[in-house]
Design a protein around this motif. Structure first.
Motif, PDB file in Angstrom:
ATOM      1  N   ASP A 188       0.802  -1.227   0.000  1.00  0.00           N
ATOM      2  CA  ASP A 188       0.000   0.000   0.000  1.00  0.00           C
ATOM      3  C   ASP A 188       0.837   1.280   0.000  1.00  0.00           C
ATOM      4  OD1 ASP A 188      -1.922  -1.925   0.452  1.00  0.00           O
ATOM      5  OD2 ASP A 188      -2.514  -1.194   2.432  1.00  0.00           O
ATOM      6  N   ASP A 189       0.192   2.326  -0.462  1.00  0.00           N
ATOM      7  CA  ASP A 189       0.559   3.736  -0.230  1.00  0.00           C
ATOM      8  C   ASP A 189       1.486   4.379  -1.265  1.00  0.00           C
ATOM      9  OD1 ASP A 189      -1.027   3.501   2.002  1.00  0.00           O
ATOM     10  OD2 ASP A 189       0.583   3.678   3.473  1.00  0.00           O
TER      11      ASP A 189
ATOM     12  N   HIS B 170      -6.455   2.971  -3.556  1.00  0.00           N
ATOM     13  CA  HIS B 170      -6.324   2.985  -2.098  1.00  0.00           C
ATOM     14  C   HIS B 170      -6.927   4.272  -1.526  1.00  0.00           C
ATOM     15  CE1 HIS B 170      -4.715   1.531   1.636  1.00  0.00           C
ATOM     16  NE2 HIS B 170      -3.726   2.383   1.729  1.00  0.00           N
TER      17      HIS B 170
ATOM     18  N   HIS C 220       3.332  -2.711   3.916  1.00  0.00           N
ATOM     19  CA  HIS C 220       3.803  -1.451   3.331  1.00  0.00           C
ATOM     20  C   HIS C 220       5.304  -1.588   3.140  1.00  0.00           C
ATOM     21  CE1 HIS C 220       0.432  -0.557   6.107  1.00  0.00           C
ATOM     22  NE2 HIS C 220       0.001   0.200   5.124  1.00  0.00           N
TER      23      HIS C 220
HETATM   24 ZN   LIG Z   1      -2.559   2.997   3.375  1.00  0.00          ZN
END
Ligand SMILES: [Zn+2]
Length: 228
Positions: free
Chosen positions: A14-15, A75, A187
């Motif tokens: 993610d991210d 996301h 992550h």
């Molecule tokens: Zn996130």
């Protein structure tokens, strides 16, 4: 027609952070495929602090060449907690994110992960109507079964989970005649902050090169097993 594979490995990270580049290079080296969950409205942005000591930066643009060969998923435009958002707010957070990422990458977005792992029924139904086929939570199933509503998708585990290597062992030993999916999430910046890149290297090296395992993005694996 009989399936060639009954076992699959897939990853979800993610991210859209700088460390995604290193992570993608590790996945590429071992033949692994990942679905990267990006926030189209956070480039460029202020850095954030992970675990009180490590500063995390995102890329200035979502489009990065190292994502090639992996999957792009949504996301949330601004990484808002989706719980309690109105339709108008979800239009910005979800619909606009999907549209922006599709334009940027020239691909259809059908998957995602909830920011903070948070969701409510309203957000789930919004995504269903938007054409999103699966969206990952942060609730570890600690199992190799993917069941239930894929818009409340439970991953097998986070890469930090203490049972990660037990689950990898179980996965490798299983002689499956039904679909077994090892689904790991996290992550990339956690490997920097926790100084444990060797953990994902070890996981990938244990999992790599097995003739009975399908290595695919989330969508590739779910499509292969007819889950979406
Ligand atoms: Zn996130």
């Amino acid at each position: 027609m009989e399936r060639k594979f009954n076992k699959a490995v897939t990853f979800s990270y993610d991210d859209g952070v700088l460390s995604d580049e290193k992570l993608a290079s590790i996945f590429n080296r071992y033949g692994m495929k990942c679905s990267f969950n990006l926030n189209s409205g956070l480039y460029p942005t202020e850095p954030f602090i992970y675990d009180n000591h490590f500063t995390v930066y995102r890329h200035k643009s979502a489009v990065q060449p190292f994502y090639q060969g992996h999957e792009i998923c949504m996301h949330g435009t601004k990484h808002l907690n989706p719980v309690g958002l109105s339709d108008a707010e979800l239009d910005i957070e979800f619909r606009d994110d999907k549209t922006a990422l599709e334009r940027a990458f020239g691909t259809e977005i059908i998957g995602g992960a909830y920011a903070y792992g948070a969701y409510d029924d309203h957000a789930v139904e919004y995504l269903r109507n938007l054409g999103i086929r699966y969206c990952r939570t942060v609730e570890a199933s600690r199992s190799l079964q993917v069941t239930g509503d894929l818009l409340k998708l439970k991953p097998t585990c986070h890469h930090k989970d203490e049972v990660l290597f037990d689950l990898i062992d179980e996965f490798l030993k299983t002689e499956a005649d039904t679909p077994q999916i090892l689904y790991i999430w996290g992550h990339a910046y956690e490997f920097d902050g926790d100084e444990n890149w060797e953990r994902i290297e070890k996981a990938c090296s244990l999992l790599a090169g097995k003739p009975d395992v399908l290595y695919g993005t989330n969508t590739e694996v779910f499509r292969y097993f007819g889950l979406i």
